[in-house]
Design an enzyme around this catalytic site. Sequence first.
Site, PDB file in Angstrom:
ATOM      1  N   PHE A   1      41.291  40.358  37.317  1.00 35.68           N
ATOM      2  CA  PHE A   1      40.300  40.557  36.254  1.00 35.68           C
ATOM      3  C   PHE A   1      39.442  41.806  36.462  1.00 35.68           C
ATOM      4  O   PHE A   1      38.240  41.782  36.221  1.00 35.68           O
ATOM      5  CB  PHE A   1      39.393  39.325  36.092  1.00 35.68           C
ATOM      6  CG  PHE A   1      40.086  37.999  36.212  1.00 35.68           C
ATOM      7  CD1 PHE A   1      41.258  37.747  35.515  1.00 35.68           C
ATOM      8  CD2 PHE A   1      39.585  36.992  37.015  1.00 35.68           C
ATOM      9  CE1 PHE A   1      41.906  36.529  35.601  1.00 35.68           C
ATOM     10  CE2 PHE A   1      40.231  35.764  37.122  1.00 35.68           C
ATOM     11  CZ  PHE A   1      41.392  35.532  36.420  1.00 35.68           C
ATOM     12  N   HIS A   2      40.069  42.930  36.853  1.00 33.19           N
ATOM     13  CA  HIS A   2      39.310  44.162  37.097  1.00 33.19           C
ATOM     14  C   HIS A   2      39.822  45.351  36.288  1.00 33.19           C
ATOM     15  O   HIS A   2      39.986  46.439  36.837  1.00 33.19           O
ATOM     16  CB  HIS A   2      39.368  44.530  38.589  1.00 33.19           C
ATOM     17  CG  HIS A   2      38.753  43.531  39.503  1.00 33.19           C
ATOM     18  ND1 HIS A   2      38.977  43.525  40.874  1.00 33.19           N
ATOM     19  CD2 HIS A   2      37.904  42.492  39.264  1.00 33.19           C
ATOM     20  CE1 HIS A   2      38.307  42.547  41.433  1.00 33.19           C
ATOM     21  NE2 HIS A   2      37.643  41.908  40.474  1.00 33.19           N
ATOM     22  N   PRO A   3      40.081  45.223  34.998  1.00 35.82           N
ATOM     23  CA  PRO A   3      40.602  46.376  34.256  1.00 35.82           C
ATOM     24  C   PRO A   3      39.547  47.477  34.105  1.00 35.82           C
ATOM     25  O   PRO A   3      38.380  47.203  33.817  1.00 35.82           O
ATOM     26  CB  PRO A   3      40.970  45.786  32.892  1.00 35.82           C
ATOM     27  CG  PRO A   3      40.075  44.599  32.745  1.00 35.82           C
ATOM     28  CD  PRO A   3      39.927  44.035  34.123  1.00 35.82           C
TER      29      PRO A   3
END
Length: 551
Positions: free
Chosen positions: A486-488
């Site tokens: 969840f780190h775009p």
Amino acid sequence: MGDTVFDYVVIGAGTAGCLLANRLSADASRSVLLLEAGGPDNYPWIHIPVGYLYCIDNPRTDWRYRTDPAPGLNGRALLYPRGKTLGGCSSINGMIYMRGQARDYAHWASVTGDDVWNWDSCLSDFRAHEDHYRLDAVQQGDNEAFAALHGSGGEWRVEKQRLRWDVLDAFALAAQQAGIPAVADFNGGDNHGVSYFEVNQRKGWRWNASKAFLRPIRKQRQNLTVWTGAQVCRLLFSTGADGAPVCNGVELVQHGVRRTVGVRREAVLSAGAVGSPQLLQLSGLGDAGLLQAQGVPVLAHLPGVGGNLQDHLQIRSVYQVQGVRTLNTLASSLWGKAQIALEYALHRSGPMSMAPSQLGIFTRSDASRAHANLQYHVQPLSLEAFGQPLHAFPAITASVCNLNPSSRGSVQIRSPRFEDAPRIAPNYLATIEDRQIAADSLRLTRRIAAQPAMARYQPEEFKPGVQYQTDEQLARLAGDIGTTIFHPVGTAQMGRASDPYAVVDSHLRVHGVRGLRVVDASVMPSITSGNTNSPTLMIAEKAARWIVAGV
């Protein structure tokens, strides 16, 4: 222009947007509108730390995006959570406070040609809003060195976790036996080592950006307006005297009613690494070929919009253990669940206060690396996939990700309709380097689990399985079991005007356009070496000063 006019319009009340609204509205003579497509953050599970389990893939709090099937993931598509509520992703994330490494920011300064992005400059912006629990007491002795790196009295609370697990203590010792040193602070510029994560919580409750930056001021500042349920359709532009586009408004839909809002000074796009490039493209700012193909009139050819997508792909190894408590066994009965609930109700501690990951490790995938390029999130639980039940046996999960992936993906609109989710193609494991690091990281996980400190718990590799041994097998396996952490970032990257793929300049102003900045994780030219939420706050802190100063 529009039904109403504001000095500043901030699009997206997530991590960056909440801080921006706070800082920009400090001057009572300036009017600020903060727009959020989701609802208020009054859903109880937002605030109970373990509630992320009920917020992700929940339409009340999550955009519920899906990626395109990825060749590097052997044709799999992934759930791609993004916060859709006040606080944005800070309302559904893992709450880990992590800045990354000093070298990350040196790279940003090099790419932009602006020393304002060097570590020392960024450090002051991290400290500006920080409230670290270790500085609650009188600063003396060895706290002086810590205080030079951290802040107290700011809005962004950082605390230690309120529970411990014997099996994680053993895994931490095993990492040290494997040659990874213990570290007291992950946030001093070099996070190499093993320690427990510090978290954005206050007294056992999640501390999101809405609580930190909006709630204390929202009723006191008459110049701040917050609209929820307000989804922006597109940005509106006029033509300046020099012929350049000038952002002078936004078009939005709120509760089924379409309306326009005017902007006197600046519009600030803080819709995140998916939402910001989508809105730019819908507004005619992006690659001309893509826009024309989707029937969007081209306002400015900016081929970098939506490109450069980077993310951390986690590869989850599960080890069955014996003779030790894990969440799998603790939560396997109604009595166990009742005990968990009672402990949280009485003390705000225990598993319900738990961040998704407790123990962290930063290390090198091989000895040739100059810096830590792997991050572990170690958990006292296991399950087949997110959203599925815990396994019936005691186990731990050691998830490892490549901090600096060389693969690049994209976010692209599918149509000219704002209601249509964009196409998300992270392009994981697309390079030889990334596949090799994936294989090496799985071997390192096995080496840590085999250390003497873990022997008493008889760890047995349940997933992926010891039958996978070669580079080719392990790289393919990583594609089978890897998932986003969840780190775009990176889809509206900053850079020099001479860089055709730079979307914004070093002060986050959109190239070739006036009155518009992008302020969120999308502006990162390269992903930080760790969790990305707090670096996003730092970016917003910096940008707020520039916006107020008009520079």
